[in-house]
Design a protein around this motif. Structure first.
Motif, PDB file in Angstrom:
ATOM      1  N   LEU A 176     -39.514  -2.736 -15.942  1.00  0.00           N
ATOM      2  CA  LEU A 176     -39.318  -3.266 -14.587  1.00  0.00           C
ATOM      3  C   LEU A 176     -40.614  -3.875 -14.059  1.00  0.00           C
ATOM      4  N   TYR A 177     -41.728  -3.246 -14.368  1.00  0.00           N
ATOM      5  CA  TYR A 177     -43.018  -3.719 -13.857  1.00  0.00           C
ATOM      6  C   TYR A 177     -43.370  -5.104 -14.399  1.00  0.00           C
ATOM      7  N   VAL A 178     -43.098  -5.345 -15.686  1.00  0.00           N
ATOM      8  CA  VAL A 178     -43.464  -6.648 -16.262  1.00  0.00           C
ATOM      9  C   VAL A 178     -42.445  -7.737 -15.913  1.00  0.00           C
ATOM     10  N   PHE A 179     -41.204  -7.342 -15.588  1.00  0.00           N
ATOM     11  CA  PHE A 179     -40.196  -8.333 -15.207  1.00  0.00           C
ATOM     12  C   PHE A 179     -40.137  -8.544 -13.691  1.00  0.00           C
ATOM     13  N   LEU A 180     -40.547  -7.533 -12.925  1.00  0.00           N
ATOM     14  CA  LEU A 180     -40.470  -7.611 -11.463  1.00  0.00           C
ATOM     15  C   LEU A 180     -41.821  -7.252 -10.840  1.00  0.00           C
ATOM     16  N   PRO A 181     -42.864  -8.043 -11.128  1.00  0.00           N
ATOM     17  CA  PRO A 181     -44.202  -7.711 -10.605  1.00  0.00           C
ATOM     18  C   PRO A 181     -44.295  -7.816  -9.085  1.00  0.00           C
ATOM     19  N   GLU A 182     -43.339  -8.516  -8.467  1.00  0.00           N
ATOM     20  CA  GLU A 182     -43.384  -8.688  -7.012  1.00  0.00           C
ATOM     21  C   GLU A 182     -42.937  -7.443  -6.248  1.00  0.00           C
ATOM     22  N   ILE A 183     -42.309  -6.496  -6.934  1.00  0.00           N
ATOM     23  CA  ILE A 183     -41.868  -5.266  -6.275  1.00  0.00           C
ATOM     24  C   ILE A 183     -42.982  -4.221  -6.374  1.00  0.00           C
ATOM     25  N   PRO A 184     -43.350  -3.562  -5.254  1.00  0.00           N
ATOM     26  CA  PRO A 184     -44.400  -2.536  -5.289  1.00  0.00           C
ATOM     27  C   PRO A 184     -44.046  -1.408  -6.263  1.00  0.00           C
ATOM     28  N   PRO A 185     -45.047  -0.830  -6.920  1.00  0.00           N
ATOM     29  CA  PRO A 185     -44.773   0.262  -7.869  1.00  0.00           C
ATOM     30  C   PRO A 185     -43.963   1.401  -7.264  1.00  0.00           C
ATOM     31  N   ALA A 186     -44.224   1.741  -5.991  1.00  0.00           N
ATOM     32  CA  ALA A 186     -43.469   2.823  -5.357  1.00  0.00           C
ATOM     33  C   ALA A 186     -41.985   2.479  -5.292  1.00  0.00           C
ATOM     34  N   GLY A 187     -41.682   1.202  -5.017  1.00  0.00           N
ATOM     35  CA  GLY A 187     -40.285   0.767  -4.987  1.00  0.00           C
ATOM     36  C   GLY A 187     -39.642   0.853  -6.352  1.00  0.00           C
ATOM     37  N   LEU A 188     -40.405   0.518  -7.401  1.00  0.00           N
ATOM     38  CA  LEU A 188     -39.890   0.620  -8.766  1.00  0.00           C
ATOM     39  C   LEU A 188     -39.605   2.072  -9.132  1.00  0.00           C
ATOM     40  N   VAL A 189     -40.534   2.967  -8.780  1.00  0.00           N
ATOM     41  CA  VAL A 189     -40.364   4.390  -9.092  1.00  0.00           C
ATOM     42  C   VAL A 189     -39.101   4.933  -8.431  1.00  0.00           C
ATOM     43  N   MET A 190     -38.914   4.611  -7.159  1.00  0.00           N
ATOM     44  CA  MET A 190     -37.729   5.086  -6.450  1.00  0.00           C
ATOM     45  C   MET A 190     -36.453   4.451  -7.014  1.00  0.00           C
ATOM     46  N   GLY A 191     -36.548   3.196  -7.428  1.00  0.00           N
ATOM     47  CA  GLY A 191     -35.398   2.543  -8.044  1.00  0.00           C
ATOM     48  C   GLY A 191     -34.984   3.206  -9.343  1.00  0.00           C
ATOM     49  N   ILE A 192     -35.964   3.681 -10.100  1.00  0.00           N
ATOM     50  CA  ILE A 192     -35.679   4.352 -11.369  1.00  0.00           C
ATOM     51  C   ILE A 192     -34.930   5.661 -11.128  1.00  0.00           C
ATOM     52  N   GLY A 193     -35.364   6.418 -10.111  1.00  0.00           N
ATOM     53  CA  GLY A 193     -34.650   7.652  -9.772  1.00  0.00           C
ATOM     54  C   GLY A 193     -33.201   7.375  -9.400  1.00  0.00           C
ATOM     55  N   TRP A 194     -32.986   6.309  -8.644  1.00  0.00           N
ATOM     56  CA  TRP A 194     -31.635   5.872  -8.248  1.00  0.00           C
ATOM     57  C   TRP A 194     -30.799   5.513  -9.463  1.00  0.00           C
ATOM     58  N   ILE A 195     -31.376   4.729 -10.373  1.00  0.00           N
ATOM     59  CA  ILE A 195     -30.658   4.255 -11.565  1.00  0.00           C
ATOM     60  C   ILE A 195     -30.215   5.425 -12.444  1.00  0.00           C
ATOM     61  N   PHE A 196     -31.131   6.360 -12.713  1.00  0.00           N
ATOM     62  CA  PHE A 196     -30.787   7.476 -13.600  1.00  0.00           C
ATOM     63  C   PHE A 196     -29.848   8.472 -12.935  1.00  0.00           C
ATOM     64  N   LEU A 197     -29.897   8.553 -11.612  1.00  0.00           N
ATOM     65  CA  LEU A 197     -28.945   9.404 -10.912  1.00  0.00           C
ATOM     66  C   LEU A 197     -27.523   8.898 -11.112  1.00  0.00           C
ATOM     67  N   PHE A 198     -27.315   7.602 -10.908  1.00  0.00           N
ATOM     68  CA  PHE A 198     -25.974   7.049 -11.052  1.00  0.00           C
ATOM     69  C   PHE A 198     -25.542   6.979 -12.512  1.00  0.00           C
ATOM     70  N   ARG A 199     -26.491   6.795 -13.412  1.00  0.00           N
ATOM     71  CA  ARG A 199     -26.139   6.820 -14.835  1.00  0.00           C
ATOM     72  C   ARG A 199     -25.619   8.196 -15.239  1.00  0.00           C
ATOM     73  N   SER A 200     -26.129   9.242 -14.583  1.00  0.00           N
ATOM     74  CA  SER A 200     -25.739  10.605 -14.931  1.00  0.00           C
ATOM     75  C   SER A 200     -24.411  11.024 -14.319  1.00  0.00           C
ATOM     76  N   VAL A 201     -24.086  10.502 -13.139  1.00  0.00           N
ATOM     77  CA  VAL A 201     -22.886  10.980 -12.438  1.00  0.00           C
ATOM     78  C   VAL A 201     -21.664  10.094 -12.653  1.00  0.00           C
ATOM     79  N   ILE A 202     -21.866   8.871 -13.181  1.00  0.00           N
ATOM     80  CA  ILE A 202     -20.732   7.968 -13.407  1.00  0.00           C
ATOM     81  C   ILE A 202     -20.371   7.976 -14.887  1.00  0.00           C
ATOM     82  N   PRO A 203     -19.184   8.457 -15.247  1.00  0.00           N
ATOM     83  CA  PRO A 203     -18.787   8.488 -16.667  1.00  0.00           C
ATOM     84  C   PRO A 203     -18.512   7.085 -17.185  1.00  0.00           C
TER      85      PRO A 203
END
Length: 258
Positions: A176-203
């Motif tokens: 994400l960092y190399v493809f989306l350098p315009e997004i702050p690292p904190a935003g990327l970190v929080m986005g990752i938590g969001w992504i893996f949460l939904f990956r885990s709860v959606i079959p």
């Protein structure tokens, strides 16, 4: 199917510049680093499984085989039942093995929900200024707390679980960092938590393909970035962390009866 439909809708209704995906030096370096971390990711998962079922006396190689076979079976069996089948096939003590499996999954779920819960709060703009420090404190606590657990296997299982979570979230962060350098690292970190949460709860089938991508599009929509630059890192981490190991696991399916 819902995830894939949503991705198709976003791609068809928004301006997507696929030209931005032409490989650049920084992106190739990021992909290379993620590839190097992939064996470590699944080696750590194999160690977790070995620690969870000490009665089976599995070697590291046997544990790796069980994990990869389960990963391959997940392509056809939903709700991660394929993973369970691959790990439990041929065990000597099914009750203790099932208990170990529940233990491994519960620890993973707690990590995912803890991290993902903070991401949900961030997405809905609730106490954003405190979330990153709270996340750092949570990670530190997760590393320190196991030292106070008397059972050595459980202590190591918790440690390896935290380390593995850091490894595979770091893989997605790098991309994400190399493809989306315009997004702050904190935003990327929080986005990752969001992504893996939904990956885990959606079959889903096919190694959760589409879930990461759709959830990432939802989270990063407010940053007004090119959708192609959001989809590409998620697809790459899926290819590296799921498709490649699944191919190896499929080649070892004949060992499942042993």
């Amino acid at each position: 199917m819902i995830s894939l439909s949503f991705i198709a809708y976003v791609v068809s209704t928004q301006k997507v510049d696929w030209g931005l995906l032409i490989p650049r030096e920084g992106q190739l370096l990021g992909v290379g680093l993620v590839l190097l971390l992939m064996p470590l990711n699944w080696w750590l998962e194999a160690l977790r499984w070995r620690l969870a079922v000490p009665e089976e006396r599995l070697s590291v190689r046997q544990s790796v085989n069980r994990v990869l076979i389960g990963l391959a079976l997940n392509w056809w069996v939903p709700f991660t039942l394929g993973d369970a089948g691959g790990r439990l096939a041929g065990v000597e003590n099914i009750k203790k093995a099932v208990s170990g499996l529940v233990q491994v999954r519960l620890i993973s779920l707690l990590l995912t929900v803890g991290f993902g819960g903070m991401s949900v709060l961030y997405y809905f703009q609730f106490a954003q200024q405190y979330l990153v420090p709270a996340l750092c404190a949570l990670v530190a606590l997760l590393f320190i707390a196991p030292f106070y657990i008397s059972k050595i296997n459980l202590r190591l299982l918790l440690h390896f679980s935290v380390i593995r979570y850091v490894v595979f979230t770091s893989q997605l962060f790098l991309l994400l960092y190399v493809f989306l350098p315009e997004i702050p690292p904190a935003g990327l970190v929080m986005g990752i938590g969001w992504i893996f949460l939904f990956r885990s709860v959606i079959p889903s089938l096919f190694g959760n393909f589409g879930v990461r991508e759709a959830s990432a599009l939802v989270f990063f929509e407010s940053f007004e970035v090119n959708p192609a630059a959001i989809i590409a890192p998620c697809v790459l981490v899926w290819l590296i962390n799921t498709v490649l190991p699944s191919i190896v696991g499929a080649l070892r399916l004949s060992q499942i009866k042993h």
